[in-house]
Write a protein that holds these residues in place. Structure first.
Motif, PDB file in Angstrom:
ATOM      1  N   GLY A  64     -10.275  14.767 123.475  1.00 11.88           N
ATOM      2  CA  GLY A  64     -11.662  14.970 123.091  1.00 11.88           C
ATOM      3  C   GLY A  64     -12.498  13.816 123.593  1.00 11.88           C
ATOM      4  O   GLY A  64     -12.164  12.653 123.344  1.00 11.88           O
ATOM      5  N   ILE A  65     -13.562  14.123 124.313  1.00 10.30           N
ATOM      6  CA  ILE A  65     -14.431  13.071 124.840  1.00 10.30           C
ATOM      7  C   ILE A  65     -15.416  12.622 123.756  1.00 10.30           C
ATOM      8  O   ILE A  65     -15.738  13.380 122.852  1.00 10.30           O
ATOM      9  CB  ILE A  65     -15.219  13.540 126.078  1.00 10.30           C
ATOM     10  N   PRO A  66     -15.906  11.400 123.841  1.00  3.91           N
ATOM     11  CA  PRO A  66     -16.997  11.018 122.949  1.00  3.91           C
ATOM     12  C   PRO A  66     -18.258  11.766 123.371  1.00  3.91           C
ATOM     13  O   PRO A  66     -18.519  11.926 124.565  1.00  3.91           O
ATOM     14  CB  PRO A  66     -17.136   9.505 123.170  1.00  3.91           C
ATOM     15  N   TRP A  75     -16.239   9.885 130.292  1.00  2.03           N
ATOM     16  CA  TRP A  75     -16.030  11.298 130.596  1.00  2.03           C
ATOM     17  C   TRP A  75     -15.181  11.520 131.842  1.00  2.03           C
ATOM     18  O   TRP A  75     -14.187  12.247 131.777  1.00  2.03           O
ATOM     19  CB  TRP A  75     -17.351  12.042 130.698  1.00  2.03           C
ATOM     20  N   PRO A  76     -15.513  10.937 132.996  1.00  3.72           N
ATOM     21  CA  PRO A  76     -14.672  11.183 134.175  1.00  3.72           C
ATOM     22  C   PRO A  76     -13.276  10.587 134.042  1.00  3.72           C
ATOM     23  O   PRO A  76     -12.318  11.118 134.600  1.00  3.72           O
ATOM     24  CB  PRO A  76     -15.450  10.547 135.334  1.00  3.72           C
ATOM     25  N   GLY A  84      -8.551  21.782 132.945  1.00  2.00           N
ATOM     26  CA  GLY A  84      -9.805  22.415 132.574  1.00  2.00           C
ATOM     27  C   GLY A  84     -10.402  21.800 131.341  1.00  2.00           C
ATOM     28  O   GLY A  84      -9.860  20.847 130.768  1.00  2.00           O
ATOM     29  N   ALA A  85     -11.542  22.371 130.954  1.00  2.00           N
ATOM     30  CA  ALA A  85     -12.284  21.854 129.807  1.00  2.00           C
ATOM     31  C   ALA A  85     -12.705  22.989 128.888  1.00  2.00           C
ATOM     32  O   ALA A  85     -13.000  24.096 129.333  1.00  2.00           O
ATOM     33  CB  ALA A  85     -13.513  21.088 130.268  1.00  2.00           C
ATOM     34  N   ILE A  86     -12.739  22.668 127.613  1.00  2.00           N
ATOM     35  CA  ILE A  86     -13.316  23.554 126.615  1.00  2.00           C
ATOM     36  C   ILE A  86     -14.624  22.912 126.187  1.00  2.00           C
ATOM     37  O   ILE A  86     -14.643  21.809 125.642  1.00  2.00           O
ATOM     38  CB  ILE A  86     -12.363  23.746 125.418  1.00  2.00           C
ATOM     39  N   ALA A 106     -22.470  17.654 134.269  1.00  2.00           N
ATOM     40  CA  ALA A 106     -21.622  16.467 134.107  1.00  2.00           C
ATOM     41  C   ALA A 106     -20.173  16.736 134.499  1.00  2.00           C
ATOM     42  O   ALA A 106     -19.467  15.829 134.943  1.00  2.00           O
ATOM     43  CB  ALA A 106     -21.697  15.960 132.662  1.00  2.00           C
ATOM     44  N   PHE A 107     -19.719  17.964 134.320  1.00  2.00           N
ATOM     45  CA  PHE A 107     -18.332  18.329 134.638  1.00  2.00           C
ATOM     46  C   PHE A 107     -18.307  19.359 135.767  1.00  2.00           C
ATOM     47  O   PHE A 107     -17.527  20.316 135.739  1.00  2.00           O
ATOM     48  CB  PHE A 107     -17.621  18.822 133.376  1.00  2.00           C
TER      49      PHE A 107
END
Length: 178
Positions: A64-66, A75-76, A84-86, A106-107
């Motif tokens: 989990g990113i801040p 993030w990167p 992948g990302a949710i 951003a992603f």
């Protein structure tokens, strides 16, 4: 396999990971000093971590990113090597469609691979009243990403997001997409 949970502060990334993790999740919660952005007492300052065990010594790592912009330098780093990302969105926030746009930007590397699944939460409205605004932004960007109404407190809702992301990755791999 590695999946990152992305989204603004307070959308439920920590809660989502805790709902599905097969290990006690690691969390870096600290006192929230940005009460103007979100009134919650604590916020993630580095990352959250959990795992889903698939058997045969195989696991999916959940990061989990801040969510605060001031921690965006993380993030990167956290997204590196992710399948992948949710992306979690809080429909009750003032402009969640703008948040969708910001996180798609951003992603963008994961978005370009179609490796993002969207969970919209914090609503009691039916999907037919909630999702069209988000879908319009996706259409404008010529993106086709899976999107669901999700309650991140419910294990089954979070597992649906995870399973959809994994299934999409497998299909992309079979099709030879990066």
């Amino acid at each position: 396999m590695k999946i990152v949970f992305i989204g603004a502060m307070g959308v439920g990334k920590t809660t989502a990971i805790a709902a599905v993790s097969d290990i006690p999740p690691v969390s870096t919660e600290a006192t929230n000093n940005d009460l103007e952005q979100n009134a919650k007492a604590t916020t993630t300052v580095a990352m959250d971590y959990g795992e889903i065990h698939l058997g045969d010594d195989e696991a999916v790592a959940l990061y989990g990113i801040p969510g605060q912009e001031r921690f965006s330098f993380m993030w990167p780093i956290l997204a590196e090597g992710a399948m992948g990302a949710i992306l979690l969105l809080d429909h009750s926030q003032s402009d969640p469609v703008a948040q969708l746009a910001a996180y798609l930007d951003a992603f963008s590397t994961l978005v370009a691979k179609g490796a993002v699944v969207i969970g919209v939460g914090h609503t009691s409205l039916p999907a037919s009243q909630v999702l069209p605004g988000y879908a319009q932004l996706l259409r404008e960007r010529e993106l086709s990403l899976p999107m669901f109404i999700s309650d991140v407190r419910k294990r089954q809702d979070v597992l649906l997001l995870v399973e959809t992301l994994i299934a999409n990755a497998e299909v992309n791999q079979l099709l030879g997409n990066p």
